[in-house]
Enzyme design. Sequence first.
Site, short mmCIF file in Angstrom:
data_model
loop_
_atom_site.label_atom_id
_atom_site.label_comp_id
_atom_site.label_asym_id
_atom_site.label_seq_id
_atom_site.Cartn_x
_atom_site.Cartn_y
_atom_site.Cartn_z
N SER A 1 0.84 -1.19 0.00
CA SER A 1 0.00 0.00 0.00
C SER A 1 0.88 1.25 0.00
O SER A 1 1.64 1.46 -0.94
CB SER A 1 -0.96 -0.03 1.19
OG SER A 1 -1.98 0.92 1.06
N ASP B 1 -9.34 -4.58 -5.90
CA ASP B 1 -8.97 -3.67 -4.82
C ASP B 1 -9.83 -2.40 -4.90
O ASP B 1 -9.64 -1.57 -5.78
CB ASP B 1 -7.48 -3.32 -4.94
CG ASP B 1 -6.93 -2.62 -3.70
OD1 ASP B 1 -7.71 -1.98 -2.98
OD2 ASP B 1 -5.71 -2.70 -3.47
N HIS C 1 -7.75 -5.23 -1.31
CA HIS C 1 -6.48 -4.65 -0.86
C HIS C 1 -5.69 -5.60 0.04
O HIS C 1 -4.47 -5.49 0.15
CB HIS C 1 -6.76 -3.34 -0.12
CG HIS C 1 -5.57 -2.45 0.02
ND1 HIS C 1 -4.81 -2.03 -1.04
CD2 HIS C 1 -5.00 -1.89 1.12
CE1 HIS C 1 -3.83 -1.25 -0.62
NE2 HIS C 1 -3.92 -1.16 0.69
#
Length: 722
Positions: free
Chosen positions: A592, A667, A699
């Site tokens: 991320s 995601d 995610h």
Amino acid sequence: MKYLKSSLFFCLLVTVLASAQNKEITLDAIWNGTFRTEGMQSLHSMNNGKQYSVLNNEKGSTAIDVYDYKTLSKVETLVNSSNLDGITSFSDYTFSNDESKIILATDVESIFRHSTLGVFYVYDTSTKSVVKIADEKIQEPTFSPDGTKVAYGLNNNLYIKNLQNNQTTQVTTDGEKNKIINGITDWVYEEEFAFVRAFEWNADGTHLAFIRFDETAVPEFSMDIYGTELYPDQLVFKYPKAGEANALVSLHIYDLQSKKVNDVKVTKPYSDFYIPRIKWTNDAHVLSAQYTNRHQNELDLWMINASDMSSKLVLEEKDAAYVDVTDNLTFLKDNSFIWTSEKDGYNHIYLYSKEGKLINQVTKGPWEVTNYYGFDEKNNTIFYQSVENGSINRDVYSIKTNGKNKKRLSQQDGTNSADFSSDFTYFINTYSSASTAPTYTLHTAKDGKLVKGIKDNVALEHKLEAYKLPAKEFSTVQVNGNVLNMWMIKPADFDASKTYPLFMFQYSGPGSQSVKNSWNSANDYWYYFLAQQGYIVACVDGRGTGFKGAEFKKVTQKELGKYEVEDQIEAAKLLGSRPYIDQDRMGIWGWSYGGFMSSNALFKGNDVFKMAIAVAPVTSWRFYDSIYTERYMTTPQENPSGYDENSPIHHVDKLKGNFLLIHGSGDDNVHVQNTMQMVEALIQANKQFEWMIYPDNDHGIYGGNTRLHLYTKMTNFINNNL
């Protein structure tokens, strides 16, 4: 002959023991639950202050069991699913204020990160009866203060079920998917303000306040969901990217007697704003609401009177960067209130009168309050958690409202968190460190004295004794004029005369922390696994991370990816200068925000890092959501250079090392668009790289063998390129 047999047995025993103590971690063991810890699920302190309840799962059924704080013995089972018709199990529970009724959650499915849909029942502890709240799956069912009603969300509207006559009232009627939401947050509020239920009962259950979201003008984002059918489905939802239109929010109060919805109008002219928190005071007619402007550098606390819908601004906070929303607003009996703020440079506790006049700053010092547990009105005592004992540690404290008589209640260095009895007589302390698995112990709140142990993970610690695990070493490094926290894991048979490749992990997002003295995550076991393979693994929390004061955290304002990347590159150089680290074999990875960072570190630090892995990375903040991104960057229209100069997409031409890019196609948070744009930029720069897409994964990239596959792929990439 007898001596020879004894010698052979002894040799065999030594061999077996040595073998047992040298067991190696496998990727399968990391992801199949071998190292899972035991915990206490859905802990609730009962009103009497003498007992607590937990959720227990046994033999295919679920039970809510009540235990005595003092003896820790089970007092009773309030409800067991084996005794309920049509309910085989439930995953969570919520008491009414008087604990006479319990909402049971069943058949719960996730929507986004925090939001769920489920079938909910109300169980009456006196009659043992069960009532289904609604025939359809609903959201956020919540008892009225007297327990006679339940408010909930369904199809973007609000409803109230009267449990006494079984009648349901529809509060709003204009809810429509991707247009209007009543009482439930939109995607970006849920993700960035971290709450779903946007409605609140007042103290006497006569009014229901709620936030309405008009998403009509918000741009839509769509994702193909491939599934297993011949044609894929498509998920379409409203997602405001940086600089784009947000939902128009408004605050409303529903009067249950008149059945009228009244609109709240505050007297300050906001043009574009958020309402990240609402909370009723002890006065049933007064609602508090936190408003913040779009830049989030001004936070206002309003008091709204439901009788005449008048509003009063009682507190204003401003900051050159941003002001964090507080979850710690607590109203005392006279409606004076406790508030947390970092206005003096560190996050601390403040006491204000109901008019918003400062009575006292309760905590002070160059350290952060990290959690607020509550206020014991009888003893005029506040309970909180802080990093006063070092920024990588957490301790539990008590203090008087005048800032005096502070006590450290937790007793061991590491990570301590508390769950207090409702009368603040006891607290259950959860403790762990890098070397101690989570333990749960009972303490007296007045002095922190240990009463007795409740639960531990000694069995797991014994299991780990069979493995040749190295220690996680904590230290600091001086980088770019700052003292940065670091942990390092070396091979168990580390030899300082040899050289080892270095593999770095970081997340680095604003206010985050990756270097902390707490028990292993699954990734820690992966790092131990890599150490077995002969790698040194290290993590450094650079500028922009949390719990070291506002100045340290907010230095990255308007320049996300600049100072954090500089710190990772410089830290790698510093570590590479150590005689036991091979400076030609250093890699970095992250997920991320960490993937955004590892990409930038490889490109900008192309003479330092040989390889990098980026999982689900943001590759340009132009692609990410409005609330998070603009808090730190303002809008792309206002700050184009800040967005572009630190975007890894604009530095792909610098790539020299080996790069692995990974993303889930489903995601909803960091869209796979980020990776696709990066891929195209790399192709056009004629740069070779590897990449992997996990179909329909969000995610988190998990489910079935997905995590095992992911970490196997990353391990192979490290072995092949480092």
